[in-house]
Motif scaffolding. Structure first.
Motif, PDB file in Angstrom:
ATOM      1  N   UNK A   5       0.579 -36.775 -16.271  1.00  0.00           N
ATOM      2  CA  UNK A   5       1.172 -37.580 -17.331  1.00  0.00           C
ATOM      3  C   UNK A   5       2.682 -37.429 -17.317  1.00  0.00           C
ATOM      4  N   UNK A   6       3.328 -38.553 -17.440  1.00  0.00           N
ATOM      5  CA  UNK A   6       4.777 -38.523 -17.468  1.00  0.00           C
ATOM      6  C   UNK A   6       5.236 -38.072 -18.863  1.00  0.00           C
ATOM      7  N   UNK A   7       6.170 -37.173 -18.821  1.00  0.00           N
ATOM      8  CA  UNK A   7       6.705 -36.664 -20.081  1.00  0.00           C
ATOM      9  C   UNK A   7       7.751 -37.637 -20.593  1.00  0.00           C
ATOM     10  N   UNK A   8       7.572 -38.104 -21.782  1.00  0.00           N
ATOM     11  CA  UNK A   8       8.546 -39.009 -22.373  1.00  0.00           C
ATOM     12  C   UNK A   8       9.656 -38.185 -23.007  1.00  0.00           C
ATOM     13  N   UNK A   9      10.828 -38.368 -22.502  1.00  0.00           N
ATOM     14  CA  UNK A   9      11.948 -37.613 -23.062  1.00  0.00           C
ATOM     15  C   UNK A   9      12.586 -38.426 -24.176  1.00  0.00           C
ATOM     16  N   UNK A  10      12.876 -37.755 -25.238  1.00  0.00           N
ATOM     17  CA  UNK A  10      13.543 -38.425 -26.357  1.00  0.00           C
ATOM     18  C   UNK A  10      15.033 -38.193 -26.218  1.00  0.00           C
ATOM     19  N   UNK A  11      15.772 -39.183 -26.549  1.00  0.00           N
ATOM     20  CA  UNK A  11      17.222 -39.108 -26.380  1.00  0.00           C
ATOM     21  C   UNK A  11      17.924 -38.725 -27.686  1.00  0.00           C
ATOM     22  N   UNK A  12      17.173 -38.300 -28.674  1.00  0.00           N
ATOM     23  CA  UNK A  12      17.818 -37.925 -29.942  1.00  0.00           C
ATOM     24  C   UNK A  12      18.480 -36.567 -29.780  1.00  0.00           C
ATOM     25  N   UNK A  13      19.674 -36.494 -30.220  1.00  0.00           N
ATOM     26  CA  UNK A  13      20.410 -35.238 -30.097  1.00  0.00           C
ATOM     27  C   UNK A  13      20.005 -34.301 -31.220  1.00  0.00           C
ATOM     28  N   UNK A  14      19.890 -33.059 -30.887  1.00  0.00           N
ATOM     29  CA  UNK A  14      19.562 -32.070 -31.911  1.00  0.00           C
ATOM     30  C   UNK A  14      20.792 -31.800 -32.755  1.00  0.00           C
ATOM     31  N   UNK A  15      20.562 -31.641 -34.003  1.00  0.00           N
ATOM     32  CA  UNK A  15      21.666 -31.321 -34.900  1.00  0.00           C
ATOM     33  C   UNK A  15      21.998 -29.855 -34.759  1.00  0.00           C
TER      34      UNK A  15
END
Length: 69
Positions: A5-15
């Motif tokens: 399964x391809x891991x979907x990376x989220x582009x939200x930056x961590x605060x």
């Protein structure tokens, strides 16, 4: 062959959270102590100094009033 399964990376930056400083304001000895923590000699010293300062203020006011008359 089974596909992984391809891991979907989220582009939200961590605060980045800044650590809050827990600086306790230091206070002088007379402000931190409660009335029950004062010894009898310290309590009497405070009473005497207060009484002398009130007496000096009264004498200063009466002296100024007599000079005006």
């Amino acid at each position: 062959m089974p596909q992984t399964k391809k891991k979907k990376s989220t582009k939200t930056a961590k605060r980045t959270t800044t650590a809050t400083k827990t600086h306790k304001k230091s206070c002088c000895r007379t402000n931190c102590k409660k009335g029950k923590d004062l010894s009898n000699t310290e309590r009497m010293h405070i009473y005497i100094v207060t009484a002398l300062s009130i007496t000096a203020a009264i004498l200063l006011c009466t002296d100024a009033a007599m000079m005006m008359v």
